[in-house]
Design a protein around this motif. Structure first.
Motif, PDB file in Angstrom:
ATOM      1  N   GLY A 100      15.852  13.510  15.755  1.00  0.00           N
ATOM      2  CA  GLY A 100      16.893  12.711  16.414  1.00  0.00           C
ATOM      3  C   GLY A 100      17.494  11.688  15.469  1.00  0.00           C
ATOM      4  N   LYS A 101      17.726  10.478  15.966  1.00  0.00           N
ATOM      5  CA  LYS A 101      18.301   9.420  15.125  1.00  0.00           C
ATOM      6  C   LYS A 101      17.389   9.114  13.938  1.00  0.00           C
ATOM      7  N   SER A 102      16.078   9.163  14.191  1.00  0.00           N
ATOM      8  CA  SER A 102      15.135   8.938  13.084  1.00  0.00           C
ATOM      9  C   SER A 102      15.274  10.010  12.020  1.00  0.00           C
ATOM     10  N   GLY A 103      15.627  11.230  12.438  1.00  0.00           N
ATOM     11  CA  GLY A 103      15.840  12.306  11.480  1.00  0.00           C
ATOM     12  C   GLY A 103      17.047  12.056  10.596  1.00  0.00           C
ATOM     13  N   HIS A 104      18.129  11.539  11.216  1.00  0.00           N
ATOM     14  CA  HIS A 104      19.323  11.209  10.422  1.00  0.00           C
ATOM     15  C   HIS A 104      18.996  10.129   9.390  1.00  0.00           C
ATOM     16  N   ILE A 105      18.260   9.107   9.827  1.00  0.00           N
ATOM     17  CA  ILE A 105      17.865   8.039   8.896  1.00  0.00           C
ATOM     18  C   ILE A 105      16.947   8.600   7.816  1.00  0.00           C
ATOM     19  N   ALA A 106      16.041   9.503   8.204  1.00  0.00           N
ATOM     20  CA  ALA A 106      15.108  10.087   7.243  1.00  0.00           C
ATOM     21  C   ALA A 106      15.842  10.845   6.141  1.00  0.00           C
ATOM     22  N   ARG A 107      16.925  11.547   6.521  1.00  0.00           N
ATOM     23  CA  ARG A 107      17.700  12.270   5.506  1.00  0.00           C
ATOM     24  C   ARG A 107      18.309  11.309   4.491  1.00  0.00           C
ATOM     25  N   LYS A 108      18.819  10.174   4.984  1.00  0.00           N
ATOM     26  CA  LYS A 108      19.414   9.205   4.063  1.00  0.00           C
ATOM     27  C   LYS A 108      18.351   8.605   3.157  1.00  0.00           C
ATOM     28  N   ILE A 109      17.188   8.277   3.709  1.00  0.00           N
ATOM     29  CA  ILE A 109      16.102   7.719   2.898  1.00  0.00           C
ATOM     30  C   ILE A 109      15.681   8.733   1.833  1.00  0.00           C
ATOM     31  N   THR A 110      15.620  10.015   2.217  1.00  0.00           N
ATOM     32  CA  THR A 110      15.279  11.065   1.257  1.00  0.00           C
ATOM     33  C   THR A 110      16.261  11.071   0.085  1.00  0.00           C
ATOM     34  N   ALA A 111      17.545  11.003   0.404  1.00  0.00           N
ATOM     35  CA  ALA A 111      18.574  11.029  -0.645  1.00  0.00           C
ATOM     36  C   ALA A 111      18.465   9.807  -1.549  1.00  0.00           C
ATOM     37  N   THR A 112      18.185   8.646  -0.971  1.00  0.00           N
ATOM     38  CA  THR A 112      18.078   7.426  -1.766  1.00  0.00           C
ATOM     39  C   THR A 112      16.859   7.480  -2.680  1.00  0.00           C
ATOM     40  N   MET A 171      16.928  -1.265  11.065  1.00  0.00           N
ATOM     41  CA  MET A 171      15.695  -1.715  10.415  1.00  0.00           C
ATOM     42  C   MET A 171      15.018  -0.567   9.674  1.00  0.00           C
ATOM     43  N   THR A 172      15.015   0.614  10.270  1.00  0.00           N
ATOM     44  CA  THR A 172      14.387   1.769   9.627  1.00  0.00           C
ATOM     45  C   THR A 172      15.089   2.108   8.307  1.00  0.00           C
ATOM     46  N   LEU A 173      16.405   2.100   8.351  1.00  0.00           N
ATOM     47  CA  LEU A 173      17.182   2.384   7.141  1.00  0.00           C
ATOM     48  C   LEU A 173      16.916   1.333   6.067  1.00  0.00           C
ATOM     49  N   ALA A 174      16.895   0.068   6.464  1.00  0.00           N
ATOM     50  CA  ALA A 174      16.662  -1.016   5.504  1.00  0.00           C
ATOM     51  C   ALA A 174      15.257  -0.938   4.910  1.00  0.00           C
ATOM     52  N   LEU A 175      14.282  -0.567   5.737  1.00  0.00           N
ATOM     53  CA  LEU A 175      12.915  -0.457   5.230  1.00  0.00           C
ATOM     54  C   LEU A 175      12.808   0.697   4.235  1.00  0.00           C
ATOM     55  N   GLY A 176      13.525   1.785   4.496  1.00  0.00           N
ATOM     56  CA  GLY A 176      13.563   2.886   3.533  1.00  0.00           C
ATOM     57  C   GLY A 176      14.216   2.466   2.231  1.00  0.00           C
ATOM     58  N   ASP A 177      15.311   1.713   2.321  1.00  0.00           N
ATOM     59  CA  ASP A 177      15.968   1.200   1.116  1.00  0.00           C
ATOM     60  C   ASP A 177      15.022   0.284   0.338  1.00  0.00           C
ATOM     61  N   ALA A 178      14.268  -0.545   1.073  1.00  0.00           N
ATOM     62  CA  ALA A 178      13.329  -1.459   0.425  1.00  0.00           C
ATOM     63  C   ALA A 178      12.262  -0.692  -0.343  1.00  0.00           C
ATOM     64  N   ALA A 236       0.831  -1.202   0.000  1.00  0.00           N
ATOM     65  CA  ALA A 236       0.000   0.000   0.000  1.00  0.00           C
ATOM     66  C   ALA A 236       0.868   1.256   0.000  1.00  0.00           C
ATOM     67  N   ALA A 237       1.969   1.223   0.750  1.00  0.00           N
ATOM     68  CA  ALA A 237       2.866   2.384   0.797  1.00  0.00           C
ATOM     69  C   ALA A 237       3.496   2.638  -0.559  1.00  0.00           C
ATOM     70  N   VAL A 238       3.970   1.576  -1.221  1.00  0.00           N
ATOM     71  CA  VAL A 238       4.576   1.730  -2.547  1.00  0.00           C
ATOM     72  C   VAL A 238       3.548   2.279  -3.532  1.00  0.00           C
ATOM     73  N   THR A 239       2.335   1.734  -3.494  1.00  0.00           N
ATOM     74  CA  THR A 239       1.277   2.189  -4.398  1.00  0.00           C
ATOM     75  C   THR A 239       0.951   3.658  -4.166  1.00  0.00           C
TER      76      THR A 239
END
Length: 320
Positions: free
Chosen positions: A50-62, A158-165, A32-35
């Motif tokens: 915080g840490k989620s923000g750092h991960i969010a920036r990387k997911i944004t770039a990817t 896990m958060t980073l990997a889910l963003g990559d997925a 559903a998220a991909v769609t």
């Protein structure tokens, strides 16, 4: 054995096990998220603190580098004017392991007020983030690798990997290719590795070419004028049939000026097509017997010379 190494292995194994748990937990919410992101007319607004923000920036770039327009919005700055960056055409991806980060409150309320699709990534299904989200991407509840449960390790991995997925699933659906990736990433080693021969080659008007039957005295003038240290020989139809290099000149020094290009040239020279990766050109020039410094680029349909690529062009681009 080093106690430090024991600790490192324990951390890595714990995070690897967390990733396996995450992979096994994926369900229809991921689809559903991909769609929803594929349906988005604007951008994916990724946010976290915080840490989620750092991960969010990387997911944004990817996401951005793989064909999904994305922008990071800091939730604290959002409350001071940056909410204006978010439009009704966007989709928000909010990340919070606890789902209760107070800094997210205004941004989440804004998304709800203007009916902006909201995807929440959290480990707590009963959290404020999960309850307000249209789609929830749950992170399995696992212990952190630190052993105390207070240092984000397994959860951030896990958060980073889910963003990559998410990014790769979107990329594959869009048939995003290496050529597309290079358009977004022309710099650095990756950009160089994805360069095509056509991006680096010298164009037709720069080519050192002589027609079959040309006197070597004239061919030497062409070689000197163009400055590549070679001359390509073409037949009556303009097809490349041979090449003259410094090595050929040395082998025919005796009576060189009384000869024509056909008597001196090497037949069937190595060539490359313009759509090949420039890395392939480097590999071809590095082959033994003999190593060469340039390749003629030919139209494979008719073996017509359309360019020339020199090893120096590849080195300047960061290859080799």
């Amino acid at each position: 054995m080093s106690t430090f190494q024991d600790t490192a292995r324990q951390v890595i194994k714990a995070e690897a096990e967390a990733l396996v748990t995450l992979a096994e937990s994926l369900d229809e919410q991921f689809d559903a998220a991909v769609t929803k992101i594929l349906e988005t007319k604007g951008r994916v607004i990724v946010t976290g603190i915080g840490k989620s923000g750092h991960i969010a920036r990387k997911i944004t770039a990817t996401l951005a580098s793989t064909g999904t327009p994305a922008q990071f919005v800091h939730p604290a700055e959002a409350s001071h004017g940056d909410l204006g960056m978010i439009t009704r055409a966007d989709t928000v991806l909010a990340i919070s392991n606890s789902g209760e980060a107070p800094e997210l409150a205004n941004l989440l309320a804004y998304a709800r007020r203007f009916d902006i699709p909201l995807i929440g990534m959290t480990s707590r299904i009963g959290s404020a983030l999960a309850s307000q989200s249209d789609i929830v991407l749950p992170l399995p509840t696992v212990g952190e690798a630190c052993g105390t449960g207070v240092v984000p390790t397994c959860s951030t991995t896990m958060t980073l990997a889910l963003g990559d997925a998410l990014a790769v699933a979107l990329m594959k659906h869009r048939s995003f290719t290496a050529e597309h990736f290079r358009e977004f990433h022309p710099g650095g080693k990756l950009g160089a590795q994805l360069s095509r021969v056509r991006d680096l080659m010298h164009s037709t008007d720069e080519l050192p070419l002589a027609k079959s039957g040309t006197a070597m005295s004239d061919a030497l003038l062409i070689m000197s004028e163009k400055g590549f240290g070679v001359v390509g020989v073409t037949d009556a139809d303009g097809r490349l049939v041979g090449i003259i290099t410094d090595g050929d000149l040395r082998r025919h020094m005796d009576g060189l000026l009384e000869r024509n290009v056909d008597e001196v040239m090497t037949h069937h020279p190595r060539t490359i097509d313009p759509e090949s990766l420039a890395e392939k050109a480097v590999a071809m020039m590095s082959l033994p017997s003999p190593q060469i410094t340039c390749l003629f680029v030919v139209d494979t349909a008719g073996n017509l010379p359309v360019g020339l690529i020199h090893i120096h062009d590849c080195l300047r681009a960061g290859l080799g």
